[in-house]
Write a protein that holds these residues in place. Structure first.
Motif, PDB file in Angstrom:
ATOM      1  N   PHE A  79       0.823  -1.203   0.000  1.00 32.22           N
ATOM      2  CA  PHE A  79       0.000   0.000   0.000  1.00 32.22           C
ATOM      3  C   PHE A  79       0.865   1.263   0.000  1.00 32.22           C
ATOM      4  CE2 PHE A  79      -2.211   3.388   2.323  1.00 32.22           C
ATOM      5  CZ  PHE A  79      -3.331   3.528   1.531  1.00 32.22           C
ATOM      6  N   GLY A  80       1.965   1.247   0.733  1.00 29.20           N
ATOM      7  CA  GLY A  80       2.790   2.443   0.822  1.00 29.20           C
ATOM      8  C   GLY A  80       3.642   2.696  -0.393  1.00 29.20           C
ATOM      9  N   GLN A  81       3.706   1.751  -1.312  1.00 26.34           N
ATOM     10  CA  GLN A  81       4.500   1.937  -2.517  1.00 26.34           C
ATOM     11  C   GLN A  81       3.726   2.756  -3.537  1.00 26.34           C
ATOM     12  OE1 GLN A  81       5.561  -1.984  -3.809  1.00 26.34           O
ATOM     13  NE2 GLN A  81       6.584  -2.522  -1.869  1.00 26.34           N
ATOM     14  N   GLY A  82       4.440   3.265  -4.513  1.00 21.77           N
ATOM     15  CA  GLY A  82       3.788   4.050  -5.554  1.00 21.77           C
ATOM     16  C   GLY A  82       3.034   3.168  -6.531  1.00 21.77           C
ATOM     17  N   ALA A 129       2.745   9.927   1.541  1.00 19.31           N
ATOM     18  CA  ALA A 129       2.076  10.580   2.664  1.00 19.31           C
ATOM     19  C   ALA A 129       0.656  11.012   2.317  1.00 19.31           C
ATOM     20  CB  ALA A 129       2.892  11.782   3.137  1.00 19.31           C
ATOM     21  N   GLN A 130       0.360  11.154   1.029  1.00 21.00           N
ATOM     22  CA  GLN A 130      -0.968  11.594   0.624  1.00 21.00           C
ATOM     23  C   GLN A 130      -1.910  10.438   0.288  1.00 21.00           C
ATOM     24  OE1 GLN A 130      -0.427  14.266  -2.671  1.00 21.00           O
ATOM     25  NE2 GLN A 130       0.766  15.762  -1.491  1.00 21.00           N
ATOM     26  N   ARG A 131      -1.393   9.227   0.224  1.00 16.44           N
ATOM     27  CA  ARG A 131      -2.215   8.097  -0.212  1.00 16.44           C
ATOM     28  C   ARG A 131      -3.305   7.754   0.802  1.00 16.44           C
ATOM     29  NH1 ARG A 131       0.203   5.071  -4.371  1.00 16.44           N
ATOM     30  NH2 ARG A 131      -0.768   3.130  -3.682  1.00 16.44           N
ATOM     31  N   VAL A 132      -3.012   7.909   2.086  1.00  8.98           N
ATOM     32  CA  VAL A 132      -3.987   7.540   3.112  1.00  8.98           C
ATOM     33  C   VAL A 132      -5.189   8.467   3.070  1.00  8.98           C
ATOM     34  CG1 VAL A 132      -4.368   7.286   5.587  1.00  8.98           C
ATOM     35  CG2 VAL A 132      -2.216   6.513   4.588  1.00  8.98           C
ATOM     36  N   SER A 133      -4.957   9.785   3.132  1.00  6.45           N
ATOM     37  CA  SER A 133      -6.079  10.729   3.105  1.00  6.45           C
ATOM     38  C   SER A 133      -6.798  10.697   1.764  1.00  6.45           C
ATOM     39  CB  SER A 133      -5.569  12.141   3.393  1.00  6.45           C
ATOM     40  OG  SER A 133      -4.591  12.528   2.442  1.00  6.45           O
ATOM     41  N   TRP A 134      -6.035  10.504   0.686  1.00  4.92           N
ATOM     42  CA  TRP A 134      -6.657  10.455  -0.640  1.00  4.92           C
ATOM     43  C   TRP A 134      -7.580   9.244  -0.772  1.00  4.92           C
ATOM     44  CZ3 TRP A 134      -5.600   6.642  -4.396  1.00  4.92           C
ATOM     45  CH2 TRP A 134      -6.156   6.870  -5.655  1.00  4.92           C
ATOM     46  N   LEU A 135      -7.122   8.077  -0.295  1.00  3.87           N
ATOM     47  CA  LEU A 135      -7.964   6.891  -0.367  1.00  3.87           C
ATOM     48  C   LEU A 135      -9.164   7.014   0.559  1.00  3.87           C
ATOM     49  CD1 LEU A 135      -8.426   4.071  -1.515  1.00  3.87           C
ATOM     50  CD2 LEU A 135      -6.996   3.156   0.325  1.00  3.87           C
ATOM     51  N   GLY A 136      -8.997   7.667   1.701  1.00  4.05           N
ATOM     52  CA  GLY A 136     -10.137   7.880   2.595  1.00  4.05           C
ATOM     53  C   GLY A 136     -11.228   8.710   1.949  1.00  4.05           C
ATOM     54  N   MET A 137     -10.846   9.733   1.174  1.00  7.98           N
ATOM     55  CA  MET A 137     -11.852  10.549   0.489  1.00  7.98           C
ATOM     56  C   MET A 137     -12.538   9.758  -0.617  1.00  7.98           C
ATOM     57  SD  MET A 137     -10.089  14.344   0.325  1.00  7.98           S
ATOM     58  CE  MET A 137      -8.594  13.755  -0.491  1.00  7.98           C
ATOM     59  N   ILE A 138     -11.790   8.882  -1.301  1.00  5.07           N
ATOM     60  CA  ILE A 138     -12.409   8.063  -2.346  1.00  5.07           C
ATOM     61  C   ILE A 138     -13.403   7.087  -1.734  1.00  5.07           C
ATOM     62  CG2 ILE A 138     -11.923   6.183  -3.956  1.00  5.07           C
ATOM     63  CD1 ILE A 138      -9.553   7.650  -4.940  1.00  5.07           C
TER      64      ILE A 138
END
Length: 362
Positions: free
Chosen positions: A176-179, A227-236
């Motif tokens: 998950f933390g990878q690009g 660092a933006q993947r968590v908040s971005w996925l939460g909004m999706i």
């Protein structure tokens, strides 16, 4: 015997959040398993003559503490039981976190109530130790037995749980933390739902952000910054999508007699006649006594059987073209068909091609 019908609801559009419709690929729990000992039982443990591995396990544990049991001595234990310990390692679990474990006897222990689970390593599918379990076993069942052999049992007392009984020792690597892109796997594959999920993401974050790969997954282009993947996925996951209509399906459980009929089930024009034959066999033994003052006569029991065959009047009902679920339920209730009869009727309608739905037998 139960009969459950899902009546058609009002045609109001309802929307679900994406987090309730799909899961992120690679973010899942992992199964853990271990073998251990439960001690401190009140004489309800394994009988070592029939479960010798319990004694062997205890001897191996004592050797680690410098205690050697003589080779010609076989301890007769009654307060220990061999058990399997299982747990679910949740995603993103870190060392030091506590998880629940389930303990189940694999020998002939009558109950593990009040026992203490000794330190047990829990291993994953790769053989590595991911958690250590230990603690008091909580059992929801109870059993009791008297000296005369009478016994009573409520639920199962040979298995229990240890709340927060395991400590995570190793974390599972996650991508998950990878690009790269993320893939959302739908809980219920459906082409309409997959297309609507991609459309909702593109509408919120621009065209080309999401693409429906197939009826079960949607690829979403994620930010390059981890660092933006968590908040971005939460909004999706918070986006609302109206899922596609459920398929017309009839689910039948032949063991319990449960029948679940979806709201979109239709029946074409058909006439159904269903009757039943009942066979009744009754035994009325009679006593035969010898005549008075007869010599050598004995009183014996003479069997007397009565067999009756009756056929109930068959009921016939007719379905019009495109009969809805409400029509099916009303027709079945009018003739007084039981769930067992309804199962036979549905199977016959499916074979005749009149049932416009998928018939699933579990």
């Amino acid at each position: 015997m139960l009969f459950v019908a899902l009546l058609p609801l009002a045609a109001t559009a309802h929307a679900d959040k994406i987090r309730d419709l799909a899961q992120v690929a690679g973010v899942r729990s992992n199964q853990l398993i271990g073998y251990g000992l439960v001690v401190g039982l009140d004489g309800s443990g394994d009988q070592t003559t029939q479960a010798p591995f319990t004694t062997q396990s205890l001897e191996n544990m004592l050797q680690q503490f410098g205690i050697t049991v003589p080779a010609n001595v076989r301890p007769q234990l009654k307060n220990a039981a061999a058990v399997t310990v299982t747990a679910q390692l949740p995603p993103f679990a870190k060392p030091g976190q506590a998880i629940d474990v389930t303990v189940a006897s694999i020998g002939n222990a009558k109950s593990i109530r009040g026992g203490e689970l000794l330190m047990t390593p829990l291993r994953g599918a790769d053989g590595n130790v991911y958690a250590m379990a230990q603690g008091s076993v909580v059992v929801g069942g109870i059993s009791a037995q008297g000296k005369s052999g009478s016994s009573v049992q409520v639920n199962i007392s040979a298995s229990g749980r240890v709340p927060n009984g395991a400590t995570v020792e190793r974390s599972v690597a996650s991508s998950f933390g990878q690009g790269g892109d993320l893939v959302l796997n739908l809980n219920t594959p459906d082409f309409t739902t997959a297309a609507r999920v991609a459309e909702a993401v593109n509408r919120a974050y621009g065209a080309g952000t999401a693409q429906a790969v197939d009826g079960g997954s949607v690829a979403v282009r994620g930010p390059a910054d981890p660092a933006q993947r968590v908040s971005w996925l939460g909004m999706i996951q918070a986006l609302e999508v109206q899922p596609g209509d459920a398929p017309a399906r009839v689910v039948v459980n032949s063991r319990t007699g449960t029948v679940v009929i979806g709201s979109d089930v239709k029946v074409s024009a058909a006439a159904v006649a269903h009757g039943s034959i009942q066979v009744t066999i009754s035994e009325q033994p009679q006593v035969s006594q010898p005549a008075p003052f007869s010599r050598g006569g004995q009183t014996v029991v003479v069997p007397s059987s009565s067999v009756q065959v009756s056929e109930d009047g068959g009921h016939m009902f007719k379905f019009g073209p495109g009969a809805s679920l409400d029509t099916i339920v009303r027709a079945v209730n009018q003739v007084g068909a039981s769930p067992t009869d309804l199962i036979s009727i549905l199977q016959a309608l499916k074979q005749a091609g009149a049932l416009r739905a998928e018939l699933v037998v579990i």
